[in-house]
Design a protein around this motif. Structure first.
Motif, PDB file in Angstrom:
ATOM      1  N   ALA A 293       0.845  -1.189   0.000  1.00 14.09           N
ATOM      2  CA  ALA A 293       0.000   0.000   0.000  1.00 14.09           C
ATOM      3  C   ALA A 293       0.882   1.240   0.000  1.00 14.09           C
ATOM      4  O   ALA A 293       1.889   1.305   0.705  1.00 14.09           O
ATOM      5  CB  ALA A 293      -0.911   0.006   1.229  1.00 14.09           C
TER       6      ALA A 293
ATOM      7  N   PRO B 284      -2.794   3.511   6.012  1.00 12.55           N
ATOM      8  CA  PRO B 284      -2.715   2.562   4.900  1.00 12.55           C
ATOM      9  C   PRO B 284      -3.854   1.545   4.966  1.00 12.55           C
ATOM     10  O   PRO B 284      -4.203   1.067   6.050  1.00 12.55           O
ATOM     11  CB  PRO B 284      -1.354   1.885   5.110  1.00 12.55           C
ATOM     12  CG  PRO B 284      -0.568   2.849   5.919  1.00 12.55           C
ATOM     13  CD  PRO B 284      -1.554   3.540   6.807  1.00 12.55           C
TER      14      PRO B 284
ATOM     15  N   GLU C 237      -6.967  -4.776  -0.948  1.00  9.21           N
ATOM     16  CA  GLU C 237      -6.638  -4.253  -2.262  1.00  9.21           C
ATOM     17  C   GLU C 237      -7.596  -3.156  -2.703  1.00  9.21           C
ATOM     18  O   GLU C 237      -8.743  -3.092  -2.266  1.00  9.21           O
ATOM     19  CB  GLU C 237      -6.685  -5.385  -3.296  1.00  9.21           C
ATOM     20  CG  GLU C 237      -5.490  -6.311  -3.262  1.00  9.21           C
ATOM     21  CD  GLU C 237      -5.487  -7.224  -4.470  1.00  9.21           C
ATOM     22  OE1 GLU C 237      -4.497  -7.184  -5.235  1.00  9.21           O
ATOM     23  OE2 GLU C 237      -6.457  -7.970  -4.654  1.00  9.21           O
TER      24      GLU C 237
ATOM     25  N   TRP D  78      -5.126   6.293  -1.062  1.00  8.20           N
ATOM     26  CA  TRP D  78      -4.126   5.219  -1.030  1.00  8.20           C
ATOM     27  C   TRP D  78      -4.486   4.167  -2.074  1.00  8.20           C
ATOM     28  O   TRP D  78      -5.660   3.949  -2.393  1.00  8.20           O
ATOM     29  CB  TRP D  78      -4.102   4.540   0.346  1.00  8.20           C
ATOM     30  CG  TRP D  78      -3.466   5.367   1.420  1.00  8.20           C
ATOM     31  CD1 TRP D  78      -4.000   6.452   2.042  1.00  8.20           C
ATOM     32  CD2 TRP D  78      -2.177   5.164   2.006  1.00  8.20           C
ATOM     33  NE1 TRP D  78      -3.130   6.944   2.987  1.00  8.20           N
ATOM     34  CE2 TRP D  78      -2.002   6.169   2.991  1.00  8.20           C
ATOM     35  CE3 TRP D  78      -1.164   4.229   1.811  1.00  8.20           C
ATOM     36  CZ2 TRP D  78      -0.840   6.270   3.761  1.00  8.20           C
ATOM     37  CZ3 TRP D  78      -0.009   4.322   2.577  1.00  8.20           C
ATOM     38  CH2 TRP D  78       0.142   5.338   3.539  1.00  8.20           C
TER      39      TRP D  78
ATOM     40  N   ALA E  82      -3.604   0.020  -2.898  1.00 16.53           N
ATOM     41  CA  ALA E  82      -2.996  -1.193  -2.351  1.00 16.53           C
ATOM     42  C   ALA E  82      -3.141  -2.334  -3.354  1.00 16.53           C
ATOM     43  O   ALA E  82      -4.201  -2.517  -3.964  1.00 16.53           O
ATOM     44  CB  ALA E  82      -3.653  -1.576  -1.029  1.00 16.53           C
TER      45      ALA E  82
END
Length: 305
Positions: free
Chosen positions: A111, A122, A126, A132, A134
């Motif tokens: 991330a 974070p 996904e 952010w 990831a």
């Protein structure tokens, strides 16, 4: 899913590369979130859908290589790009060299904040989350050893080499049996006695045996039955396979062991053209669950670890 192996290979070959990945896709678009391509000054690999989107994203990535900075950008796929999809994609371009590559985690979730975003927590899954992004690093590729660089071997290698699922090793008895240029990411090996090299293959590897010699094919079957394998497929007719089975039994292999080898390979309904065989083999390998592969004629190819 980030394909670390492909990224490492590109950085090793080109020094610095731009990784372009779709962060978010809305509406009708060519490819979905997580699709990636790699770009360097003289070329690129992979695709995020082609057309004007890919052309513009690749040009922006090359500019990022010059500027040395990451960028995130929204592309509306309508009149602005001359595409009729009507949706939009948000694209992240990140610059990688050996130093940055070394900062990636070895596995699990990676991330990082998008360019210009530095606060927040974070995410633990996904996707795109409050500035952010990831991704899960791709799992280790399945080792696939392809024995033979003839017409069928070349067709299979060229069909399967772009796929991220397999780490391909391509073997034949002499250097001049390979094409002048091999696909990127393929490991080639020259073995005057291929069966001796087979004894050093990973025991979980998958094998496709398609050499120019029936005797080499037979020696490989014997060696791999002795060594162990995840999957083994042999090109050939029913007559060839019947003879091989009798000979293998005389060498001490049981019928249960011998039946783990699949012969013939591919989908008979597609025909015997090398590319048709390659398509059948690739489809069977890609469509397989963890424990078995079913070929086009309904035969189950067992996978054993």
């Amino acid at each position: 899913m980030l394909d670390r192996a492909a990224l490492e290979a590109a950085v090793a070959a080109h020094g610095t590369v731009a990784r372009v990945v779709i962060l978010e896709a809305r509406g009708s678009v060519p490819r979905g979130a997580g699709t990636e391509m790699l770009v360097w000054p003289e070329g690129q690999s992979g695709t995020i859908g082609g057309g004007r989107l890919e052309f513009d994203a690749a040009a922006a990535a090359r500019q990022s290589l010059i500027d040395g900075r990451d960028i995130a950008r929204l592309y509306p796929l309508g009149p602005a790009l001359g595409q009729c999809c009507g949706g939009s994609v948000r694209v992240l371009t990140e610059i990688f060299d050996a130093t940055r590559l070394a900062t990636l985690p070895s596995d699990g979730l990676w991330a990082r904040p998008l360019p210009g975003v530095s606060d927040g927590t974070p995410p633990s899954c996904e996707g795109l989350h409050f500035g952010w992004f990831a991704e899960t690093l791709a799992p280790t590729r399945t080792p696939l050893w392809i024995w033979g660089a003839g017409h069928v071997g070349r067709a299979i290698v060229h069909t399967m080499s772009p796929l991220p699922d397999f780490a391909i090793t391509w073997i034949d008895t002499a250097a001049d049996r390979f094409p002048e240029t091999c696909p990127a990411g393929i490991e080639t090996a020259i073995a005057a006695q291929p069966d001796r090299l087979a004894m050093h293959a990973p025991t979980e590897a998958m094998h496709l045996i398609l050499t120019y010699s029936h005797e080499i094919d037979f020696a490989l079957c014997h060696a791999l039955l002795t060594r162990g394998f995840g999957f083994c497929g042999l090109i050939g007719s029913d007559t060839k396979w019947a003879r091989f089975q009798k000979r293998l039994m005389t060498l001490g292999h049981s019928q249960d062991q011998i039946s783990r080898i699949t012969c013939p390979i591919g989908n008979p309904a597609l025909g015997k053209h090398p590319q048709a065989i390659a398509v059948g083999v690739a489809a069977a390998l890609l469509n397989s669950p963890n424990d078995e592969i079913t070929s086009g004629d309904g035969t189950q190819w067992a996978r054993h670890s």
